[in-house]
Design a protein around this motif. Structure first.
Motif, PDB file in Angstrom:
ATOM      1  N   GLY A  29       0.837  -1.093   0.523  1.00  0.00           N
ATOM      2  CA  GLY A  29      -0.047  -0.169   0.267  1.00  0.00           C
ATOM      3  C   GLY A  29       0.651   1.676   0.283  1.00  0.00           C
ATOM      4  N   GLY A  47       1.066   4.172  -0.549  1.00  0.00           N
ATOM      5  CA  GLY A  47       0.369   5.845  -0.665  1.00  0.00           C
ATOM      6  C   GLY A  47       0.706   6.382   0.578  1.00  0.00           C
ATOM      7  N   ALA A  48       0.048   7.627   1.358  1.00  0.00           N
ATOM      8  CA  ALA A  48       0.986   8.572   1.796  1.00  0.00           C
ATOM      9  C   ALA A  48       1.915   7.999   2.968  1.00  0.00           C
ATOM     10  CB  ALA A  48       0.088   9.206   2.268  1.00  0.00           C
ATOM     11  N   ILE A  49       1.416   6.906   4.189  1.00  0.00           N
ATOM     12  CA  ILE A  49       2.501   6.204   4.739  1.00  0.00           C
ATOM     13  C   ILE A  49       3.700   5.350   4.267  1.00  0.00           C
ATOM     14  CG2 ILE A  49       2.624   4.642   6.862  1.00  0.00           C
ATOM     15  CD1 ILE A  49       1.036   7.920   6.916  1.00  0.00           C
ATOM     16  N   ARG A  97      -1.126   0.671  -6.787  1.00  0.00           N
ATOM     17  CA  ARG A  97      -2.045   0.102  -7.205  1.00  0.00           C
ATOM     18  C   ARG A  97      -2.829   1.311  -8.058  1.00  0.00           C
ATOM     19  NH1 ARG A  97      -7.435  -1.886  -3.892  1.00  0.00           N
ATOM     20  NH2 ARG A  97      -7.464  -0.055  -2.717  1.00  0.00           N
ATOM     21  N   THR A 105       0.379  -1.092   4.848  1.00  0.00           N
ATOM     22  CA  THR A 105      -0.171   0.484   4.786  1.00  0.00           C
ATOM     23  C   THR A 105      -1.593   0.928   4.518  1.00  0.00           C
ATOM     24  OG1 THR A 105       1.997   0.904   3.106  1.00  0.00           O
ATOM     25  CG2 THR A 105       2.516   0.943   5.432  1.00  0.00           C
ATOM     26  N   MET A 106      -2.040   0.425   4.140  1.00  0.00           N
ATOM     27  CA  MET A 106      -3.449   0.481   3.096  1.00  0.00           C
ATOM     28  C   MET A 106      -4.391   0.861   4.815  1.00  0.00           C
ATOM     29  SD  MET A 106      -2.884  -2.856   4.164  1.00  0.00           S
ATOM     30  CE  MET A 106      -2.142  -3.548   2.889  1.00  0.00           C
ATOM     31  N   LYS A 107      -5.357   1.285   3.650  1.00  0.00           N
ATOM     32  CA  LYS A 107      -6.361   2.198   4.868  1.00  0.00           C
ATOM     33  C   LYS A 107      -7.651   0.669   5.772  1.00  0.00           C
ATOM     34  CE  LYS A 107      -6.904   6.902   4.850  1.00  0.00           C
ATOM     35  NZ  LYS A 107      -6.984   7.224   3.196  1.00  0.00           N
ATOM     36  N   GLN A 154      -0.770   1.580  10.784  1.00  0.00           N
ATOM     37  CA  GLN A 154      -1.902   1.613  10.627  1.00  0.00           C
ATOM     38  C   GLN A 154      -3.098   2.611  11.485  1.00  0.00           C
ATOM     39  OE1 GLN A 154      -3.228  -2.003   9.469  1.00  0.00           O
ATOM     40  NE2 GLN A 154      -3.718  -1.232   7.363  1.00  0.00           N
ATOM     41  N   ASN A 155      -3.731   3.672  10.777  1.00  0.00           N
ATOM     42  CA  ASN A 155      -4.694   3.608  12.090  1.00  0.00           C
ATOM     43  C   ASN A 155      -5.186   2.660  12.486  1.00  0.00           C
ATOM     44  OD1 ASN A 155      -3.176   6.238  13.267  1.00  0.00           O
ATOM     45  ND2 ASN A 155      -4.651   7.456  11.703  1.00  0.00           N
ATOM     46  N   MET A 193       2.495  10.488  11.922  1.00  0.00           N
ATOM     47  CA  MET A 193       3.599  11.060  10.210  1.00  0.00           C
ATOM     48  C   MET A 193       2.615  11.690   9.463  1.00  0.00           C
ATOM     49  SD  MET A 193       5.329   8.118   7.593  1.00  0.00           S
ATOM     50  CE  MET A 193       6.692   8.134   8.091  1.00  0.00           C
ATOM     51  N   ALA A 198       0.888  12.728   6.479  1.00  0.00           N
ATOM     52  CA  ALA A 198       1.924  12.484   5.074  1.00  0.00           C
ATOM     53  C   ALA A 198       0.166  12.571   3.705  1.00  0.00           C
ATOM     54  CB  ALA A 198       2.334  11.752   4.738  1.00  0.00           C
ATOM     55  N   LYS A 210      -3.526   6.648  20.285  1.00  0.00           N
ATOM     56  CA  LYS A 210      -3.882   7.569  18.929  1.00  0.00           C
ATOM     57  C   LYS A 210      -5.328   7.124  18.060  1.00  0.00           C
ATOM     58  CE  LYS A 210      -2.157   9.228  14.715  1.00  0.00           C
ATOM     59  NZ  LYS A 210      -1.475   8.857  14.052  1.00  0.00           N
ATOM     60  N   SER A 213      -5.521  11.920   7.220  1.00  0.00           N
ATOM     61  CA  SER A 213      -5.668  10.754   5.880  1.00  0.00           C
ATOM     62  C   SER A 213      -7.099  10.582   5.316  1.00  0.00           C
ATOM     63  CB  SER A 213      -5.472   9.702   6.348  1.00  0.00           C
ATOM     64  OG  SER A 213      -6.085   9.637   7.854  1.00  0.00           O
ATOM     65  N   ARG A 263      -9.626  13.042  -2.831  1.00  0.00           N
ATOM     66  CA  ARG A 263      -9.842  11.212  -3.693  1.00  0.00           C
ATOM     67  C   ARG A 263     -11.234  11.154  -4.184  1.00  0.00           C
ATOM     68  NH1 ARG A 263      -5.003   9.773  -1.351  1.00  0.00           N
ATOM     69  NH2 ARG A 263      -6.294   7.907  -0.436  1.00  0.00           N
ATOM     70  N   GLU A 323     -12.201   6.015   6.139  1.00  0.00           N
ATOM     71  CA  GLU A 323     -11.637   4.489   7.458  1.00  0.00           C
ATOM     72  C   GLU A 323     -12.663   4.566   8.826  1.00  0.00           C
ATOM     73  OE1 GLU A 323      -7.935   4.845   8.576  1.00  0.00           O
ATOM     74  OE2 GLU A 323      -7.058   3.394   8.776  1.00  0.00           O
TER      75      GLU A 323
HETATM   76  N1  LIG Z   1      -1.331  10.219   5.796  1.00  0.00           N
HETATM   77  C1  LIG Z   1      -1.368  10.148   6.651  1.00  0.00           C
HETATM   78  O1  LIG Z   1      -0.961  11.521   7.279  1.00  0.00           O
HETATM   79  C2  LIG Z   1      -1.636   9.611   8.281  1.00  0.00           C
HETATM   80  C3  LIG Z   1      -2.200   8.194   8.251  1.00  0.00           C
HETATM   81  N2  LIG Z   1      -2.317   7.103   8.927  1.00  0.00           N
HETATM   82  C4  LIG Z   1      -2.586   5.454   8.901  1.00  0.00           C
HETATM   83  O2  LIG Z   1      -1.915   4.964   7.731  1.00  0.00           O
HETATM   84  C5  LIG Z   1      -2.640   4.295   7.021  1.00  0.00           C
HETATM   85  C6  LIG Z   1      -2.579   4.024   6.150  1.00  0.00           C
HETATM   86  O3  LIG Z   1      -3.265   5.820   5.437  1.00  0.00           O
HETATM   87  P1  LIG Z   1      -2.279   6.275   3.686  1.00  0.00           P
HETATM   88  O4  LIG Z   1      -0.800   6.678   4.168  1.00  0.00           O
HETATM   89  O5  LIG Z   1      -2.848   7.770   5.077  1.00  0.00           O
HETATM   90  O6  LIG Z   1      -3.546   5.876   3.298  1.00  0.00           O
HETATM   91  P2  LIG Z   1      -2.962   6.773   1.415  1.00  0.00           P
HETATM   92  O7  LIG Z   1      -4.505   6.076   1.023  1.00  0.00           O
HETATM   93  O8  LIG Z   1      -2.718   7.329   1.063  1.00  0.00           O
HETATM   94  O9  LIG Z   1      -2.222   5.228   1.327  1.00  0.00           O
HETATM   95  C7  LIG Z   1      -2.899   3.810   1.247  1.00  0.00           C
HETATM   96  C8  LIG Z   1      -2.420   2.912  -0.015  1.00  0.00           C
HETATM   97  O10 LIG Z   1      -3.075   1.715   0.010  1.00  0.00           O
HETATM   98  C9  LIG Z   1      -3.276   1.345  -1.525  1.00  0.00           C
HETATM   99  N3  LIG Z   1      -3.654  -0.294  -1.251  1.00  0.00           N
HETATM  100  C10 LIG Z   1      -4.692  -0.519  -0.888  1.00  0.00           C
HETATM  101  N4  LIG Z   1      -5.372  -1.899  -1.305  1.00  0.00           N
HETATM  102  C11 LIG Z   1      -4.219  -2.416  -1.724  1.00  0.00           C
HETATM  103  C12 LIG Z   1      -4.456  -3.165  -2.693  1.00  0.00           C
HETATM  104  N5  LIG Z   1      -4.819  -4.085  -2.030  1.00  0.00           N
HETATM  105  N6  LIG Z   1      -3.084  -3.595  -3.524  1.00  0.00           N
HETATM  106  C13 LIG Z   1      -2.634  -2.253  -3.851  1.00  0.00           C
HETATM  107  N7  LIG Z   1      -2.395  -1.162  -3.413  1.00  0.00           N
HETATM  108  C14 LIG Z   1      -3.046  -1.159  -2.592  1.00  0.00           C
HETATM  109  C15 LIG Z   1      -4.041   2.681  -1.742  1.00  0.00           C
HETATM  110  O11 LIG Z   1      -5.225   2.157  -2.817  1.00  0.00           O
HETATM  111  P3  LIG Z   1      -6.362   3.466  -3.453  1.00  0.00           P
HETATM  112  O12 LIG Z   1      -6.053   4.529  -3.118  1.00  0.00           O
HETATM  113  O13 LIG Z   1      -6.755   3.122  -5.152  1.00  0.00           O
HETATM  114  O14 LIG Z   1      -7.095   3.005  -3.102  1.00  0.00           O
HETATM  115  C16 LIG Z   1      -3.488   3.136  -1.180  1.00  0.00           C
HETATM  116  O15 LIG Z   1      -2.394   4.050  -2.730  1.00  0.00           O
HETATM  117  C17 LIG Z   1      -4.172   4.701   7.402  1.00  0.00           C
HETATM  118  O16 LIG Z   1      -4.474   3.700   8.428  1.00  0.00           O
HETATM  119  C18 LIG Z   1      -4.057   6.025   7.824  1.00  0.00           C
HETATM  120  O17 LIG Z   1      -5.361   5.529   9.331  1.00  0.00           O
HETATM  121  C19 LIG Z   1      -1.780   7.514  10.177  1.00  0.00           C
HETATM  122  C20 LIG Z   1      -0.478   8.591  10.944  1.00  0.00           C
HETATM  123  C21 LIG Z   1      -1.180   9.486   9.228  1.00  0.00           C
END
Ligand SMILES: NC(=O)C1=CN([C@@H]2O[C@H](COP(=O)(O)OP(=O)(O)OC[C@H]3O[C@@H](n4cnc5c(N)ncnc54)[C@H](OP(=O)(O)O)[C@@H]3O)[C@@H](O)[C@H]2O)C=CC1
Ligand SMILES: CC(C)(CO)C(=O)C(=O)O
Length: 329
Positions: free
Chosen positions: A7, A9-11, A31, A76-78, A103-104, A126, A128, A187, A256, A263, A269
């Motif tokens: 995953g 993404g941001a984190i 993805r 690191t997905m939601k 993850q949260n 973090m 992000a 948290k 997040s 988006r 979540e």
């Molecule tokens: N962003 C922040 O500042 C903070 C976030 N958190 C926590 O961290 C965790 C992650 O959050 P965050 O990084 O913001 O989320 P994001 O949506 O930015 O990143 C998650 C990524 O995972 C991808 N993903 C999900 N499932 C799959 C899969 N099966 N295969 C491939 N890719 C996949 C998502 O794609 P798609 O977009 O297509 O769904 C997305 O790009 C959460 O629990 C959040 O609460 C904690 C502290 C701070």
């Protein structure tokens, strides 16, 4: 050790890029447009201090990875995407490798432990965001963030120490904890406000509603006998290690949950943030009307594709008054 970041993404993107830049071997799983961008040109990590490009291998599914016994897997997905991801890891032949829930919320570890034996929790401080496909904005200095890491349901072992060492080398402050879920429950109290910001907008004044959500959560924790650790402003490490700063050319960061609504991906979540308090309230007979209202509001906003700030504070107050969660004005 090789680190699989599931995953990116941001984190996950911040962690994967920072680890790669520190010399650590990383494989990302992503993805959509994010996958294509990373495969084409790596990930651009933008911070208040510098911009660096990190190139690492990135695939679309765990079955494309030849897993090794000494891999560490970071989820690191939601939370709403965790179960499907765990099932893909099982199909890919993952068995005893350590799985870290970066993850949260407090649900992921329990979901993972049903399928895998070596599960660890990580409390993530973090700030992000994905600023564009293939580009991450990580707003904290001097460190990218603070992670508390420990084995689930308690204690710690060599896997925690190894990951903490790798993260430290990547400018992420990492602390091994003997009771990581205490800090994850702490948290979670902070994350109850995610939906307030997402629904009511970045500049809305919702301090009174925040207090309401937190009071319900604390009552539910007490009834359930759940201890928690304050990882908010009272956490002395924050002032030293994570100062949130703007990045030139990048819009103000939202939580997040705000990012998810912006988006418009159709999922949120909140069921696992405020929804956790709803669940505890129902299990232990504690009234939690404000968390229930905002959980349902989050689901509706995601379903209807509503953008951040679509609800006014007055509208939320009126609904909460009707539910008896706020005195009638
Ligand atoms: N962003 C922040 O500042 C903070 C976030 N958190 C926590 O961290 C965790 C992650 O959050 P965050 O990084 O913001 O989320 P994001 O949506 O930015 O990143 C998650 C990524 O995972 C991808 N993903 C999900 N499932 C799959 C899969 N099966 N295969 C491939 N890719 C996949 C998502 O794609 P798609 O977009 O297509 O769904 C997305 O790009 C959460 O629990 C959040 O609460 C904690 C502290 C701070
Ligand atoms: C507490 C907060 C808002 C910090 O980034 C967070 O955890 C999130 O964005 O989900």
């Amino acid at each position: 050790m090789r680190i699989i970041v599931y995953g990116a993404g941001a984190i996950g993107g911040t962690v994967a890029a920072a680890l790669t830049l520190s010399g650590q071997e990383v494989v990302g799983i992503a993805r959509g447009a994010q996958l294509k961008a990373i495969q084409d040109d790596g990930l651009l990590l933008r911070t208040p201090e510098k911009t660096e490009r990190a190139k690492f291998s990135c695939v679309s599914d765990p079955t494309e990875i030849d897993f090794r016994p000494d891999d560490a897997i970071l989820l690191t997905m939601k939370t709403q995407d965790t179960l499907a991801a765990l099932e893909r890891l099982r199909v890919a032949g993952v068995t005893g490798q350590p799985l870290f829930c970066v993850q949260n919320g407090v649900t992921n570890e329990r979901l993972a432990l049903r399928l895998f034996p070596e599960v660890h929790g990580v409390t993530v401080i973090m700030p992000a965001a994905i600023s564009a496909p293939g580009e991450i904005a990580a707003h904290s200095v001097p460190r990218h963030g603070i992670f508390d890491i420990g084995r689930y349901p308690g204690g710690s072992n060599a896997h925690d120490a190894k990951l903490a060492e790798a993260l430290e080398a990547a400018n992420i402050a990492a602390f091994v904890s003997q009771d990581v879920m205490q800090s994850k429950y702490g948290k979670l109290i902070l994350n109850l406000s995610n939906i307030l910001q997402a629904a009511l907008g970045l500049d809305a004044d919702y301090k009174h509603l925040e207090a309401l959500l937190r009071a319900e959560a604390e009552a539910a924790y007490r009834a359930a006998g759940i201890p928690w650790l304050d990882v908010g402003a009272a956490d002395a490490r924050r002032a030293q290690l994570v100062k949130q700063q703007p990045i030139a050319g990048i819009d103000r960061l939202g939580s997040s949950t705000t990012q998810s609504l912006a988006r418009g991906g159709g999922s949120i979540e909140t069921d696992y943030l405020n929804g956790e308090i709803v669940l505890l309230g129902r299990l232990h007979g504690v009234p939690v009307p404000a968390n229930t209202y905002f959980t349902e509001l989050g689901a509706r906003m995601a379903r209807e594709g509503l953008k951040p700030g679509a609800v006014s504070v007055a509208e939320a107050e009126a609904q909460l008054s009707a539910l008896g969660a706020l005195p009638t004005r």
